[in-house]
Design a protein around this motif. Structure first.
Motif, PDB file in Angstrom:
ATOM      1  N   ILE A 164       0.651  -1.253   0.017  1.00 19.80           N
ATOM      2  CA  ILE A 164       0.050  -0.114  -0.044  1.00 19.80           C
ATOM      3  C   ILE A 164       0.822   1.342  -0.153  1.00 19.80           C
ATOM      4  O   ILE A 164       1.903   1.443   0.813  1.00 19.80           O
ATOM      5  CB  ILE A 164      -0.988   0.054   1.240  1.00 19.80           C
ATOM      6  N   SER A 165       0.742   2.135  -0.881  1.00 23.57           N
ATOM      7  CA  SER A 165       1.542   3.042  -1.011  1.00 23.57           C
ATOM      8  C   SER A 165       1.208   4.355  -0.085  1.00 23.57           C
ATOM      9  O   SER A 165       1.965   5.293   0.399  1.00 23.57           O
ATOM     10  CB  SER A 165       1.602   3.788  -2.400  1.00 23.57           C
ATOM     11  N   ASP A 166      -0.357   4.579   0.008  1.00 21.46           N
ATOM     12  CA  ASP A 166      -0.595   5.565   0.922  1.00 21.46           C
ATOM     13  C   ASP A 166      -1.394   5.003   2.041  1.00 21.46           C
ATOM     14  O   ASP A 166      -2.368   4.720   2.458  1.00 21.46           O
ATOM     15  CB  ASP A 166      -1.685   6.486   0.384  1.00 21.46           C
ATOM     16  N   LEU A 167      -0.756   4.744   3.081  1.00 20.69           N
ATOM     17  CA  LEU A 167      -0.876   3.982   4.263  1.00 20.69           C
ATOM     18  C   LEU A 167      -2.161   5.086   5.130  1.00 20.69           C
ATOM     19  O   LEU A 167      -2.890   4.232   5.704  1.00 20.69           O
ATOM     20  CB  LEU A 167       0.176   3.604   5.130  1.00 20.69           C
ATOM     21  N   GLY A 168      -2.087   5.985   5.185  1.00 23.59           N
ATOM     22  CA  GLY A 168      -2.801   6.999   5.720  1.00 23.59           C
ATOM     23  C   GLY A 168      -4.127   6.731   5.376  1.00 23.59           C
ATOM     24  O   GLY A 168      -5.262   6.597   6.186  1.00 23.59           O
ATOM     25  N   ASP A 219      -6.298  12.130   1.937  1.00 20.87           N
ATOM     26  CA  ASP A 219      -5.546  12.212   0.427  1.00 20.87           C
ATOM     27  C   ASP A 219      -4.695  13.471   0.200  1.00 20.87           C
ATOM     28  O   ASP A 219      -3.770  13.382  -0.437  1.00 20.87           O
ATOM     29  CB  ASP A 219      -6.592  11.596  -0.578  1.00 20.87           C
ATOM     30  N   LYS A 220      -5.723  14.243   0.737  1.00 18.21           N
ATOM     31  CA  LYS A 220      -5.105  16.055   0.242  1.00 18.21           C
ATOM     32  C   LYS A 220      -4.281  16.406   1.575  1.00 18.21           C
ATOM     33  O   LYS A 220      -3.701  17.585   1.688  1.00 18.21           O
ATOM     34  CB  LYS A 220      -6.127  16.928   0.191  1.00 18.21           C
ATOM     35  N   ARG A 221      -4.129  15.534   2.857  1.00 16.67           N
ATOM     36  CA  ARG A 221      -3.214  16.071   3.780  1.00 16.67           C
ATOM     37  C   ARG A 221      -3.762  17.269   4.460  1.00 16.67           C
ATOM     38  O   ARG A 221      -3.041  18.386   4.739  1.00 16.67           O
ATOM     39  CB  ARG A 221      -1.841  15.888   3.455  1.00 16.67           C
ATOM     40  N   TRP A 222      -5.333  17.281   4.629  1.00 17.19           N
ATOM     41  CA  TRP A 222      -6.108  18.815   5.553  1.00 17.19           C
ATOM     42  C   TRP A 222      -5.517  18.713   6.893  1.00 17.19           C
ATOM     43  O   TRP A 222      -5.300  17.444   7.365  1.00 17.19           O
ATOM     44  CB  TRP A 222      -7.187  18.771   5.276  1.00 17.19           C
ATOM     45  N   PRO A 223      -4.991  19.705   7.114  1.00 18.01           N
ATOM     46  CA  PRO A 223      -4.572  20.056   8.646  1.00 18.01           C
ATOM     47  C   PRO A 223      -6.020  19.719   9.503  1.00 18.01           C
ATOM     48  O   PRO A 223      -7.152  20.169   9.252  1.00 18.01           O
ATOM     49  CB  PRO A 223      -4.188  21.415   8.879  1.00 18.01           C
ATOM     50  N   TYR A 224      -5.832  18.817  10.862  1.00 16.96           N
ATOM     51  CA  TYR A 224      -6.724  18.552  11.730  1.00 16.96           C
ATOM     52  C   TYR A 224      -7.477  17.420  11.492  1.00 16.96           C
ATOM     53  O   TYR A 224      -7.990  16.795  12.263  1.00 16.96           O
ATOM     54  CB  TYR A 224      -7.506  19.636  12.334  1.00 16.96           C
ATOM     55  N   LEU A 225      -7.580  16.957   9.998  1.00 17.03           N
ATOM     56  CA  LEU A 225      -8.469  16.049   9.588  1.00 17.03           C
ATOM     57  C   LEU A 225      -7.573  14.897   9.057  1.00 17.03           C
ATOM     58  O   LEU A 225      -8.177  13.636   8.737  1.00 17.03           O
ATOM     59  CB  LEU A 225      -9.435  16.820   8.605  1.00 17.03           C
ATOM     60  N   SER A 226      -6.401  15.154   9.008  1.00 10.60           N
ATOM     61  CA  SER A 226      -5.581  13.811   8.263  1.00 10.60           C
ATOM     62  C   SER A 226      -4.290  13.377   9.437  1.00 10.60           C
ATOM     63  O   SER A 226      -3.990  14.411  10.064  1.00 10.60           O
ATOM     64  CB  SER A 226      -4.967  14.412   7.135  1.00 10.60           C
ATOM     65  N   LEU A 227      -3.993  12.205   9.181  1.00 14.75           N
ATOM     66  CA  LEU A 227      -3.047  11.554   9.865  1.00 14.75           C
ATOM     67  C   LEU A 227      -1.520  12.108   9.158  1.00 14.75           C
ATOM     68  O   LEU A 227      -1.566  12.272   8.005  1.00 14.75           O
ATOM     69  CB  LEU A 227      -3.077  10.017   9.857  1.00 14.75           C
TER      70      LEU A 227
END
Length: 537
Positions: A164-168, A219-227
């Motif tokens: 898996i390339s995007d584990l987040g 997927d977009k790495r939004w702050p506060y909502l993403s790992l």
């Protein structure tokens, strides 16, 4: 489940002969009721299996149309601040993560969703929810998690690793998948035991939207909502281009891809779409080219040429559907294998002829074929519900047991085919595994949420009562077993990532051991759940 049993009893119109309840319902002809129960059970099981073969055939068509949808790009025109020249770029219309959760997961789960929705409409006006839909969806979740993982881990070549390339994103999808079944347990046992309220059903459906937003935010790495996890390299193309675009789904071929390729590929290698022209081979994905301004005839002639191309493709679909000996089978030296291939094509012929009515995948970037494929899947699901009722009527087997086993495996076949193809053809394991976790989420939020919402809305306005669940204890027990076995599955996937370096593939011995372990977990779930709903334990 009580509503299903009541329907079975109504279908039976039974007459007792020497203490045995004979099922008087039938599928096509009233004369079926005169046959022995054993023979009828065999015939109905064969009919059910033939429906699952049909689902396999339409899955290849659905998957091809979905590829065309996801590959679609849009033209973006900008101005270079230095040279002031126009810069034309082409960006994907679909985000990969959203495509996995919506198109891939929803589409491959559509047989279960259709079956559950049909079951809901059949139970309209009943105080008790139908058990066929929830039982199939929970059983399908176990089939998705265990047998499909067991197949996917074997798909890469010996020694090849696909991770898996995007584990987040995968962790977000996994958490929402587990929460879906925790939420279902809360509804059945905690919040309002044995009852589904309108609010619970509505919240169940709305959580699918929250899943989409959260996965996109990750997927977009939004702050506060993403790992805060780094992203690996994922290929630009959802499925890499191959010389042979045909799909081998357990020897259920996509008879339409070759026809489309022959009809629309000009000599320069470009693929002519109905609404656009794009290159099949370039580094930045699909890039649109400007159609030459040189007139080749009147506008009417152009439209006729395009229409002729579409009709040529469509015509070729029917020709391929009635062709028993394919080009591949002609290359086989053994006469016995060629006969076996031709016989299998004869078995598939009725389905291929019916599915040939699905428009070609190159129309409207695959959307029309995508929607039509889902409609055909719904039609097959309706026939499956009839066979299931008859099998329960003839054999007396608990409908939940049939749902956990035959229906779950059969309706999950599109999930298996889609994940298998993704595990074979993609460079990473993202779509193959994401399809599994996302399908499990879709099964609950949409597959159970929508039917329950239909029934609870009707009961609220008709009776001012909630929707009752007769065998909530049995369903809750199945959820607990699913939790326990799924933890064992995820732990092994994590260990494979830490030790081998990838979730799929690796040394052949370890791949086979992992596959057998996953299948064992599925057997444990099916056996214990079936014994519980049957009242044996």
């Amino acid at each position: 489940m009580a509503s299903i049993l009541n329907q079975t009893q109504e279908l039976q119109q039974s007459s007792k002969v020497l203490g045995h309840v004979r099922c008087e319902s039938y599928f096509l002809f009233s004369g079926e009721s005169g046959l022995s129960d054993g023979l009828r059970a065999v015939l109905y099981f064969l009919g059910l299996a033939y429906c699952f073969i049909g689902l396999s055939a339409i899955t290849a068509r659905f998957f091809k149309s979905m590829e065309n949808v996801v590959k679609h790009s849009r033209k973006v025109v900008s101005v270079d601040p230095v040279t002031k020249a126009q810069v034309i770029t082409y960006k994907k219309v679909w985000n990969f993560t959203i495509a996995d959760i919506s198109l891939l997961a929803f589409g491959t789960s559509f047989p279960q969703i259709s079956l559950a929705t049909i079951d809901a409409f059949r139970n309209m006006g009943e105080r008790y929810a139908g058990g066929l839909g929830p039982g199939t969806l929970v059983g399908s979740a176990a089939f998705d998690l265990f047998p499909i993982h067991a197949v996917c881990v074997l798909m890469p070549k010996a020694g090849e690793l696909k991770k898996i390339s995007d584990l987040g994103v995968w962790l977000v999808e996994l958490v929402w998948s587990f929460w879906a079944y925790i939420w279902l347990y809360i509804i059945l046992e905690v919040w309002s035991p044995n009852v589904v309220t309108l609010v619970e059903a509505l919240l169940t459906v709305l959580q699918y939207g929250l899943l989409l937003v959260h996965a996109y935010a990750q997927d977009k790495r939004w702050p506060y909502l993403s790992l805060p996890m780094s992203r690996g390299d994922r290929p630009e193309e959802w499925v890499p281009e191959e010389n042979d675009t045909s799909i081998d789904d357990n020897d259920v071929p996509d008879v339409y891809s070759d026809a489309a390729q022959r009809a629309v590929e000009p000599g320069n290698g470009n693929i002519v779409d109905i609404f656009s022209i794009h290159s099949a081979t370039n580094d930045a994905g699909i890039t649109y080219h400007t159609v030459a301004d040189t007139p080749v005839g009147s506008s009417t002639s152009k439209r006729m040429a395009k229409n002729a191309t579409v009709f040529d493709i469509w015509k070729q679909q029917f020709v391929d559907a009635i062709t028993l000996e394919t080009s591949e089978s002609k290359k086989i030296d053994s006469i016995y294998l060629r006969i076996a291939k031709s016989f299998w094509q004869l078995v598939l012929a009725p389905w291929k002829i019916v599915f040939a009515f699905v428009p070609p995948c190159n129309i409207a970037h695959g959307w029309i074929a995508f929607i039509c494929s889902l409609l055909f899947i719904s039609g097959v699901a309706f026939v499956v519900t009839r066979f299931t009722d008859l099998i329960s009527c003839v054999t007396g087997v608990n409908p939940y047991v049939i749902a956990f086993t035959a229906l779950a495996a059969g309706t999950s076949w599109p999930d298996l085919v889609a994940s298998k193809i993704a595990a074979e053809r993609q460079l990473t394991a993202d779509s193959a595994i994401a399809n599994i976790t996302c399908s499990n989420s879709v099964n609950i939020y949409v597959g159970i949420g929508v039917p329950w919402l239909i029934n609870t809305v009707y009961n609220y306005f008709a009776y001012r009562e909630p929707l009752y669940i007769e065998n909530a204890k049995g369903l809750s027990f199945s959820l607990l077993i699913f939790f326990a076995t799924s933890v064992g599955c995820i732990v092994v996937l994590v260990l494979r990532r830490l030790i081998i370096g990838a979730e799929l593939g690796g040394p052949r011995l370890w791949a086979w051991l992992t596959s057998v372990y996953f299948m064992l977990l599925w057997v444990i779930f099916v056996v214990l759940s079936s014994l519980k709903v049957s009242g044996i334990i």
